[in-house]
Design an enzyme around this catalytic site. Structure first.
Site, PDB file in Angstrom:
ATOM      1  CB  SER A  18     -13.970 -32.504  24.363  1.00 32.86           C
ATOM      2  OG  SER A  18     -12.791 -32.519  23.592  1.00 32.86           O
ATOM      3  CE  LYS A  46     -10.105 -29.517  18.829  1.00 33.86           C
ATOM      4  NZ  LYS A  46     -11.411 -29.893  18.289  1.00 33.86           N
ATOM      5  CG  ASN A  70     -17.109 -27.264  15.325  1.00 29.84           C
ATOM      6  OD1 ASN A  70     -16.191 -27.977  14.928  1.00 29.84           O
ATOM      7  ND2 ASN A  70     -18.099 -27.720  16.090  1.00 29.84           N
ATOM      8  CG  LEU A  74     -10.140 -34.082  15.326  1.00 33.40           C
ATOM      9  CD1 LEU A  74     -10.302 -35.201  14.322  1.00 33.40           C
ATOM     10  CD2 LEU A  74      -9.904 -34.701  16.674  1.00 33.40           C
ATOM     11  CB  CYS A 131     -14.968 -35.747  15.419  1.00 30.89           C
ATOM     12  SG  CYS A 131     -14.641 -34.238  14.479  1.00 30.89           S
ATOM     13  CB  ILE A 191     -25.562 -34.743  21.554  1.00 31.37           C
ATOM     14  CG1 ILE A 191     -25.877 -33.262  21.649  1.00 31.37           C
ATOM     15  CG2 ILE A 191     -26.745 -35.563  21.870  1.00 31.37           C
ATOM     16  CD1 ILE A 191     -26.963 -32.785  20.684  1.00 31.37           C
ATOM     17  CG  ASN A 192     -19.156 -34.490  19.076  1.00 28.80           C
ATOM     18  OD1 ASN A 192     -19.125 -33.320  18.684  1.00 28.80           O
ATOM     19  ND2 ASN A 192     -18.069 -35.214  19.221  1.00 28.80           N
TER      20      ASN A 192
END
Ligand code: RRO
Length: 291
Positions: A18, A46, A70, A74, A131, A191-192
């Site tokens: 994403s 996204k 990053n 959002l 996030c 993983i995020n």
């Protein structure tokens, strides 16, 4: 290479992570060629929030030797804007659409799940509880009890597959995965990004507008492999593995660790067609070895 995932028939096991591939912008840049040779077997949007968000102040990116940090924060048009502008365009893609949603409360996530749950264009939902760039996102995804309470609230609202995107920034990731499975998640993805930071070499102050950000790319590949392996020992539901995948060999590693699907993220910034290349390298490797 076709694979069944939560009732979806995918032509190969490679999807996007994403927020790392803007299919609408890419469609404008590459036209029908992109649609005909779409790099992923499913498209993950996204993250969408209930209300529109501006995102974090710039700078939002820092390049590392082994990847990126990053702090995007959002930015998105909110539910209404997404339904009006993005959904009709994304529905034209030749692959199933997975919509990634995030809220700062259970009620907000519930509203998003209910809204997308009734849209025929949407094949599955991914719940972003991970996030690193907004405080509330991390709290939900780091705590098994919070995840169970979230799933208890949203599971009854849709029969579409629910994928829970886990954070690596938690003490016991398998425990969170187990809680998600126990409360009705159909799959987990991980993983995020890992929380990281960079200093401006000229001033010594934080470079990113959001101060800290999420580390991705080759630098996190070994972390992803260990966490996918650990989660695979803890749950029976399918796993979408990701973290620094840049080749078919990287994807095969994650599948050997227990992933059913593999997502390509940071590598797509360098090469927008990376998904196709990874899928074809994987097919070649899989033909010569037992996955
Ligand atoms: O937008 C972001 O800053 C962001 C999100 Br929603 C996420 O899930 N992971 C990440 O690294 N950045």
């Amino acid at each position: 290479m076709s694979v069944e995932f939560c009732g979806l028939e995918l032509v190969h096991p490679i999807i996007n992570a994403s927020g790392t591939f803007d299919a609408i912008a890419a469609g404008r840049a590459f036209g029908e060629e992109l649609i005909e040779r779409f790099p992923f077997a499913a498209f993950v949007s996204k993250t969408v929030t209930l209300q529109p968000r501006q995102g974090n102040p710039p700078p939002r990116l820092w390049e590392l030797a082994g990847g990126l940090i990053n702090s995007i924060g959002l930015p998105n048009q909110g539910l209404r804007g997404y339904l009006q502008h993005d959904l009709p365009e994304l529905a034209r893609l030749p692959v199933p659409l997975i919509v990634n949603v995030m809220g700062s409360s259970r009620d907000q996530v519930a509203e998003l799940v209910a809204a997308f749950g009734e849209r025929a264009e949407v094949a599955a939902l991914e719940l972003n509880v991970s996030c690193p760039n907004v405080e509330t996102g991390l709290l939900m995804g780091a705590d098994p009890a919070e995840i169970a309470a979230l799933l208890d609230r949203v599971r009854p609202l849709t029969s579409k597959p629910l994928i829970v995107k886990l954070t690596p920034n938690a003490t016991d990731v398998p425990a969170v995965a187990r809680a998600a499975q126990g409360a009705g998640a159909d799959a987990v993805s991980l993983i995020n990004t890992l929380r990281g930071m960079a200093l401006d070499p000229r001033t010594g102050r934080p470079w990113l507008g959001g101060v800290t950000g999420g580390v991705s790319g080759a630098a996190v590949r070994a972390v992803a492999l260990a966490q996918v392996h650990a989660v695979a020992q803890a749950v029976e539901i399918p796993i979408v593995g990701m973290g620094g995948v840049a080749s078919g060999a990287d994807a095969l590693d994650l599948m050997r660790a227990g992933a059913t699907l593999v997502a390509v993220g940071t590598e797509s910034f360098r090469d927008p067609a990376a998904g196709l290349r990874v899928a074809s390298e994987l097919a070649e490797l899989a033909a010569n070895s037992a996955v």
